[in-house]
Enzyme design. Structure first.
Site, PDB file in Angstrom:
ATOM      1  N   SER A 131       0.829  -1.208   0.000  1.00 50.02           N
ATOM      2  CA  SER A 131       0.000   0.000   0.000  1.00 50.02           C
ATOM      3  C   SER A 131       0.860   1.254   0.000  1.00 50.02           C
ATOM      4  CB  SER A 131      -0.895   0.006   1.234  1.00 50.02           C
ATOM      5  OG  SER A 131      -1.628   1.208   1.265  1.00 50.02           O
ATOM      6  N   LYS A 185      -5.097  -6.516   2.872  1.00 44.73           N
ATOM      7  CA  LYS A 185      -4.965  -5.357   1.969  1.00 44.73           C
ATOM      8  C   LYS A 185      -6.348  -4.963   1.419  1.00 44.73           C
ATOM      9  CE  LYS A 185      -2.957  -2.246  -0.739  1.00 44.73           C
ATOM     10  NZ  LYS A 185      -3.697  -2.042  -1.926  1.00 44.73           N
ATOM     11  N   HIS A 188      -8.070  -3.106   4.086  1.00 45.16           N
ATOM     12  CA  HIS A 188      -7.439  -1.774   4.115  1.00 45.16           C
ATOM     13  C   HIS A 188      -8.097  -0.865   3.066  1.00 45.16           C
ATOM     14  CE1 HIS A 188      -4.683   1.031   2.140  1.00 45.16           C
ATOM     15  NE2 HIS A 188      -4.127   1.248   3.319  1.00 45.16           N
ATOM     16  N   ASN A 189      -8.269  -1.391   1.877  1.00 49.35           N
ATOM     17  CA  ASN A 189      -8.857  -0.574   0.808  1.00 49.35           C
ATOM     18  C   ASN A 189     -10.320  -0.239   1.103  1.00 49.35           C
ATOM     19  OD1 ASN A 189      -6.372  -1.093  -0.343  1.00 49.35           O
ATOM     20  ND2 ASN A 189      -7.189  -1.361  -2.390  1.00 49.35           N
ATOM     21  N   GLU A 192     -10.303   2.439   3.491  1.00 46.68           N
ATOM     22  CA  GLU A 192      -9.895   3.664   2.761  1.00 46.68           C
ATOM     23  C   GLU A 192     -11.122   4.305   2.088  1.00 46.68           C
ATOM     24  OE1 GLU A 192      -6.408   3.034   0.202  1.00 46.68           O
ATOM     25  OE2 GLU A 192      -7.467   4.180  -1.330  1.00 46.68           O
TER      26      GLU A 192
HETATM   27  P1  NBP Z   1      -0.438  -1.939 -13.864  1.00 44.60           P
HETATM   28  O1  NBP Z   1      -1.479  -2.541 -12.987  1.00 44.60           O
HETATM   29  O2  NBP Z   1      -0.814  -0.790 -14.719  1.00 44.60           O
HETATM   30  O3  NBP Z   1       0.166  -3.108 -14.790  1.00 44.60           O
HETATM   31  C1  NBP Z   1       1.131  -2.815 -15.792  1.00 44.60           C
HETATM   32  C2  NBP Z   1       2.241  -3.842 -15.769  1.00 44.60           C
HETATM   33  O4  NBP Z   1       1.715  -5.161 -15.966  1.00 44.60           O
HETATM   34  C3  NBP Z   1       3.242  -3.605 -16.903  1.00 44.60           C
HETATM   35  O5  NBP Z   1       4.530  -3.902 -16.443  1.00 44.60           O
HETATM   36  C4  NBP Z   1       2.771  -4.591 -17.967  1.00 44.60           C
HETATM   37  O6  NBP Z   1       3.773  -4.942 -18.861  1.00 44.60           O
HETATM   38  C5  NBP Z   1       2.425  -5.747 -17.082  1.00 44.60           C
HETATM   39  N1  NBP Z   1       1.603  -6.785 -17.720  1.00 44.60           N
HETATM   40  C6  NBP Z   1       0.328  -6.747 -18.166  1.00 44.60           C
HETATM   41 BR1  NBP Z   1      -0.743  -5.266 -18.158  1.00 44.60          BR
HETATM   42  N2  NBP Z   1      -0.089  -7.906 -18.669  1.00 44.60           N
HETATM   43  C7  NBP Z   1       0.967  -8.722 -18.559  1.00 44.60           C
HETATM   44  C8  NBP Z   1       1.166 -10.073 -18.910  1.00 44.60           C
HETATM   45  N3  NBP Z   1       0.184 -10.804 -19.437  1.00 44.60           N
HETATM   46  N4  NBP Z   1       2.378 -10.618 -18.664  1.00 44.60           N
HETATM   47  C9  NBP Z   1       3.363  -9.883 -18.116  1.00 44.60           C
HETATM   48  N5  NBP Z   1       3.230  -8.591 -17.750  1.00 44.60           N
HETATM   49  C10 NBP Z   1       2.042  -8.022 -17.968  1.00 44.60           C
HETATM   50  O7  NBP Z   1       0.855  -1.536 -12.988  1.00 44.60           O
HETATM   51  P2  NBP Z   1       0.951  -0.765 -11.596  1.00 44.60           P
HETATM   52  O8  NBP Z   1       0.040   0.411 -11.551  1.00 44.60           O
HETATM   53  O9  NBP Z   1       2.386  -0.591 -11.329  1.00 44.60           O
HETATM   54  O10 NBP Z   1       0.350  -1.814 -10.535  1.00 44.60           O
HETATM   55  C11 NBP Z   1       0.919  -3.094 -10.352  1.00 44.60           C
HETATM   56  C12 NBP Z   1       0.092  -3.822  -9.318  1.00 44.60           C
HETATM   57  O11 NBP Z   1       0.149  -3.091  -8.084  1.00 44.60           O
HETATM   58  C13 NBP Z   1      -1.395  -3.950  -9.669  1.00 44.60           C
HETATM   59  O12 NBP Z   1      -1.892  -5.145  -9.157  1.00 44.60           O
HETATM   60  C14 NBP Z   1      -2.019  -2.786  -8.933  1.00 44.60           C
HETATM   61  O13 NBP Z   1      -3.378  -2.992  -8.648  1.00 44.60           O
HETATM   62  C15 NBP Z   1      -1.173  -2.765  -7.662  1.00 44.60           C
HETATM   63  N6  NBP Z   1      -1.115  -1.478  -6.981  1.00 44.60           N
HETATM   64  C16 NBP Z   1      -1.023  -0.328  -7.690  1.00 44.60           C
HETATM   65  C17 NBP Z   1      -0.960   0.880  -7.012  1.00 44.60           C
HETATM   66  C18 NBP Z   1      -0.831   2.166  -7.781  1.00 44.60           C
HETATM   67  O14 NBP Z   1      -0.880   3.233  -7.133  1.00 44.60           O
HETATM   68  N7  NBP Z   1      -0.624   2.139  -9.082  1.00 44.60           N
HETATM   69  C19 NBP Z   1      -0.974   0.909  -5.624  1.00 44.60           C
HETATM   70  C20 NBP Z   1      -1.015  -0.288  -4.922  1.00 44.60           C
HETATM   71  C21 NBP Z   1      -1.097  -1.472  -5.612  1.00 44.60           C
HETATM   72  P3  NBP Z   1       3.922  -4.145 -20.267  1.00 44.60           P
HETATM   73  O15 NBP Z   1       4.806  -2.958 -19.965  1.00 44.60           O
HETATM   74  O16 NBP Z   1       4.568  -5.117 -21.169  1.00 44.60           O
HETATM   75  O17 NBP Z   1       2.541  -3.747 -20.706  1.00 44.60           O
END
Ligand code: NBP
Length: 479
Positions: A131, A185, A188-189, A192
């Site tokens: 988080s 988690k 938590h959400n 939130e």
């Molecule tokens: P995203 O949730 O936007 O996912 C993008 C990533 O997933 C890229 O690296 C993409 O690779 C990869 N990907 C996908 Br889409 N499909 C794939 C596949 N079939 N095989 C391999 N890689 C794949 O990224 P994020 O926002 O960094 O979040 C990551 C995780 O963390 C999620 O579960 C999210 O819910 C969680 N989270 C996010 C936040 C936040 O603030 N963003 C906070 C807390 C938790 P590519 O570059 O090749 O498309």
């Protein structure tokens, strides 16, 4: 760095969370191998961070080969099918005892399914809630790892190094087996969602009373110095003070009133329904987002359905100060109810799954790094430390006193909102929960009579021992 070196940690998925986590892990002295499905992202990321202990891997076999045993590999990709796809590709490459960590926002039941898939293969699977968004990932998130206890000794040095610290204590503990980490988690959400909606309701009351954006910003900034000190109150103060550069207007007033959501609040609702646990404040918060998104319907109804005449704005500083104090108390009391409900849901699932969740420790790790970080979480940890079997947070002495002290102002605020036609679904759901919980006798006696009337469902009597069931031959009703 050459890919043959035995790096400490591997990370798959270099979007915003993955990149920031890698930089955090590396900055604590660990060498990290990185992989992204689109290789250009991997290359650009490593090129943008020269001189660091990072190894760019263009294939998953190269990534796996670059890691020390037992391998510690975190998947940070989009939650859902992508996680399964990555695991499927990893499985043939890994050795017994290796640890796969899913750091994304996966549904806890998916984590349990993956655990059941990987454990017989000799692999160890950890669903870890992370988080704090982008900034938390880089500077120190709250981390909620589940999975086998044997993984904690291996992961602990890394997780404790990268986690947020409050009073020197890392915001991470081993939550419990299986899907416990992702489950916590999810809660938590849900909490939130509740916190955010309650703040929005406080804002709507202050705004309806005629406070300007700058006045409201200073109210929230003031609250952030006291009992309500929290990240969400802090950012609310800053957001309310923000002006739109183009128009000079308060930016918040130019933003459309249609809220989005990604689903974790609804997961919490479904889980509560399955376990017959009341989370009415969180439900109200999720539903408020749903109704907010139905803008065309609301616009139509606003021209057809009547409310009361708007109240005149508060004229004197004394009147405003009185309202601010009342809304503060209503917000704090409602927040306590929301946490009591979320904790009750975790207690219920912990019993069902035999997770042995330490609710005080969980509140402790939420004090830093995460979106709901707040001063008052200290009181929750203290309440469970004093009474580990605490049945409901509201019954802990500190919270009893707080609620007893606040209840009059809370009622005044909800009553005024109702009379003025200002929707406060989370404030009023919290107050109704409070009043229901403290009612030694509810109206369910009549409900039991109705059930027995039409369905012969039987009832117990107040003047007979529990467990004796009665049925009445009620008079016939002719439609
Ligand atoms: P995203 O949730 O936007 O996912 C993008 C990533 O997933 C890229 O690296 C993409 O690779 C990869 N990907 C996908 Br889409 N499909 C794939 C596949 N079939 N095989 C391999 N890689 C794949 O990224 P994020 O926002 O960094 O979040 C990551 C995780 O963390 C999620 O579960 C999210 O819910 C969680 N989270 C996010 C936040 C936040 O603030 N963003 C906070 C807390 C938790 P590519 O570059 O090749 O498309």
């Amino acid at each position: 760095m050459s890919p043959t070196q035995a790096n400490d940690f591997g990370l798959i998925g270099l979007a915003v969370m993955g990149q920031n986590l890698v930089l955090n892990i590396e900055s604590r002295g660990f060498s990290v191998s990185v992989f992204n499905r689109s290789p250009a992202v991997t290359e650009a990321f490593v090129a943008a961070n020269p001189g660091k202990q990072l190894t760019a891997c263009s294939t998953l076999p190269a990534l796996v080969q670059s890691l020390a045993l037992p391998r510690k590999l975190m998947i940070m990709v989009k939650a859902g099918a992508a996680v399964d796809e990555v695991i499927e590709q990893l499985v043939p490459l890994l050795s017994a005892g290796d640890i796969i960590i899913d750091g994304g926002n996966s549904l806890y039941s998916d984590t349990e399914r993956r655990d059941a898939w990987l454990t017989p293969l000799g692999l160890r699977f950890v669903g870890a809630g992370v988080s704090g968004g982008e900034e938390g990932a880089r500077k120190g998130p709250a981390i909620m790892p589940g999975g086998p206890a044997s993984t904690w000794a291996v992961l602990r040095p890394i997780f404790e190094a990268i986690a947020a610290k409050v009073d020197g204590v890392p915001c991470v503990v081993h939550i419990g087996p299986g899907g416990a980490g992702h489950y916590v988690k999810m809660i938590h959400n849900g909490i939130e969602y509740g916190d955010m909606q309650l703040i929005c309701e406080a804002y709507s009351l202050l705004k309806a009373a005629g406070l300007s954006s700058d006045e409201m910003a200073s109210v929230f900034a003031g609250w952030n110095q006291g009992d309500l000190q929290s990240y969400l109150i802090e950012i609310t103060a800053v957001a309310l003070a923000q002006r739109d550069p183009a128009t000079g207007q308060p930016l918040v007033e130019l933003i459309q009133d249609q809220a989005g959501q990604k689903g974790t609040g609804q997961w919490t609702q479904l889980n509560a329904a399955e376990n017959a646990v009341v989370i009415s404040t969180i439900n109200a918060a999720v539903e408020a987002r749903v109704l907010s998104s139905q803008k065309p319907l609301r616009l139509r109804a606003s021209g057809l359905l009547h409310g009361p005449a708007p109240a005149p704005p508060l004229a004197t500083p004394e009147d405003k100060a009185r309202l601010v104090a009342q809304v503060h108390d209503a917000l704090y009391a409602s927040k306590v109810v929301s946490y009591a409900q979320g904790l009750d849901l975790m207690r219920s699932m912990s019993d069902k799954k035999q997770w042995a969740l330490d609710l005080g420790a969980i509140a402790g790790i939420w004090r830093g790094g995460c979106i709901i970080r707040a001063r008052f979480l200290n009181h929750i940890s203290a309440a469970y430390a004093a009474d580990p079997g605490l049945r409901n947070l509201m019954l802990a002495p500190f919270f009893q006193q707080l609620l007893n002290r606040s209840q009059q102002a809370w009622r005044t605020v909800v009553a005024q909102a109702v009379m003025q036609g200002i929707p406060v679904p989370a404030f009023s759901a919290s107050l109704a929960y409070y009043d229901s919980l403290r009612s030694a006798r509810l109206s369910a006696n009549l409900l039991q009579a109705q059930r027995d009337f039409f369905g012969a469902h039987t009832y117990e009597r107040t003047d007979r021992p529990a467990g004796e069931w009665f049925h009445t031959d009620w008079p016939e009703v002719i439609d």
